[in-house]
Motif scaffolding. Sequence first.
Motif, PDB file in Angstrom:
ATOM      1  N   GLU A 179       0.895  -1.239  -0.043  1.00  0.00           N
ATOM      2  CA  GLU A 179       0.019  -0.043  -0.100  1.00  0.00           C
ATOM      3  C   GLU A 179       0.767   1.170  -0.025  1.00  0.00           C
ATOM      4  O   GLU A 179       0.471   2.093  -0.764  1.00  0.00           O
TER       5      GLU A 179
ATOM      6  N   ALA B 192       0.959   4.436  -2.516  1.00  0.00           N
ATOM      7  CA  ALA B 192       0.441   5.726  -2.355  1.00  0.00           C
ATOM      8  C   ALA B 192       1.888   6.660  -2.502  1.00  0.00           C
ATOM      9  O   ALA B 192       1.528   7.726  -2.824  1.00  0.00           O
TER      10      ALA B 192
ATOM     11  N   ILE C 149      -4.102  10.022   1.135  1.00  0.00           N
ATOM     12  CA  ILE C 149      -3.020   9.339   0.321  1.00  0.00           C
ATOM     13  C   ILE C 149      -2.517   7.973   0.985  1.00  0.00           C
ATOM     14  O   ILE C 149      -2.350   7.257   0.216  1.00  0.00           O
ATOM     15  N   PHE C 150      -2.864   7.957   2.276  1.00  0.00           N
ATOM     16  CA  PHE C 150      -2.415   6.535   2.753  1.00  0.00           C
ATOM     17  C   PHE C 150      -3.136   6.238   3.947  1.00  0.00           C
ATOM     18  O   PHE C 150      -2.580   6.164   4.873  1.00  0.00           O
TER      19      PHE C 150
ATOM     20  N   ALA D 277       5.346   8.837   1.854  1.00  0.00           N
ATOM     21  CA  ALA D 277       3.957   9.433   1.410  1.00  0.00           C
ATOM     22  C   ALA D 277       3.550  10.754   1.417  1.00  0.00           C
ATOM     23  O   ALA D 277       3.101  11.357   0.471  1.00  0.00           O
TER      24      ALA D 277
END
Length: 529
Positions: free
Chosen positions: A2, A6, A63-64, A108
């Motif tokens: 993930e 991101a 975004i994350f 990120a």
Amino acid sequence: EELKQAAGPLQVCAGFGGGAEAAIHAMNDIFQEDETDGVLLIDASNAFNQMNRSTAMHNIRIIFKEISLYVINTYRSPSRLFICGGGEILSQEGTTQGDPLAMPWYSANTSIIIETLRNGVPSVKQVWLADDSAGAGTIASLFSWFKCIEKEGQKYGYIVNGSKSWLITKSESLANEAKLIFGEDVNITCEGKRHLGAVIGSKIFKDTFCEEKIANWRAELETLAEIAKNQPQCAYIAFTKGFKNKFTYFMRTIDSFEDYMNPIDEIIDENLLPVLFGQVAPLPSEISQIVKVPPSLGGLGMPNLKEESPQQYAASKAITACHVESIRTQSSIVPPEAEVAKKQQQSLKSDKLKSKVEEIDASLPEPLLRQVAQARDKGASSWLNAIPYENQDLVLNKQEFRDALRLRYNMPLSDLPQTCPCGSSFNVNHALSCKKGGFIAQRHDNVRDFLTILLSKVCHNVQAEPLLIPLNGEHFDLKSTTASQDAHLDIKAGGFWQRGVTAFFDVRVSHVNSKSNQNKTTSSIFKEQ
């Protein structure tokens, strides 16, 4: 995974294997392209501590989101920092040193700056390793990219330090052009600079950089060889677990690094290795070959850097190829993990090592080959990898360590007596077989005592040399059964196999190089025992 999605492929610290290597290879490739005038290396002031925390906590939810709850719970209130000698300050910006998610959060957060720069100045090809950013393109486009990163960085706490940023151009004329455009905003050179520990720029700068690096390493290894005179085990561990990794990084990131490695190979062969074995002269050729392979294959893991360097560089290029291509094309698509390339390189390395070991084995005399074969047994080399912690009794003094190395390679020990108490000539093989010299009992008791200490850490009622329960007419089929009233085994331990049950252990030692065992493998000898 993930985090990679991101942050994107241009922020190589976002969990990418070999990310720094990919960034170095990519920037060197881009620097060679015809349309590239130069590379701009940006330095940010205290970037991790300057990051705008409130902005970053807001952005992380978008975004994350996978780590957003953790980040907000951790950073919504300032951390209290206590000053030695009294006083206290509040940590209100940036990330906290030691936080395991500080790097994911930071990488990120920078992805927004990266995306803004990609859209604002698309002609510049950029790559980031945490706060270390680099861009390549024409002089004019690099100036626009520099001004954009100055402006956008302010919003997120990424403060550009122009006095420590460098623009590397391909020629002196381009450097003069850059001075007219950039003025005093950044430093400008047509020679080269360090980039993520490696080097980017002219051949002359690369030569100077590598030669200085080699000179420093040579001086450090000379010091290590001096330390090895009194502490050979510590020196060996420092080299194999420290120096080798340092060499590996540069071999993987600098092309033709083997051209500079001769002085290091020389000092390893002529200074460090002889001292580890307790002698002045270099090792015999057959032993100097075998010590270059890993301990599990009977060696010591001492490198042949000139030979390894081109292999390491080729492996790095192959494994990072997909990521490098993503950086070169400024793609937003995360490259797949290079599992196939890694397996291919591992297989290639394994085949080369196997071929090398077979070649070495063919050149070894029979007694040495037998010793090396025994050193390849499972667990036989674990002592070489043990870090010498004093509190765990893992420290060998200089004589113990050197004797162990010399025994490993069938080299004679120094200062041995001429004759055994039994009257025979004294040597290692005789000492380990003669029942009068005491070495058999010592070896047995050492193993017994060591196992007793270990068992006492996990079992109860542990005892060495415990008496067995006296017999009252019981009969046993095995002729070897001891039936005397004072019969005992070597160790007992309560609760080893199951709770409430006492287990008994018998320690046996065997000299695998005795005359009766000359034609047997160690595994068959152990099976007999």
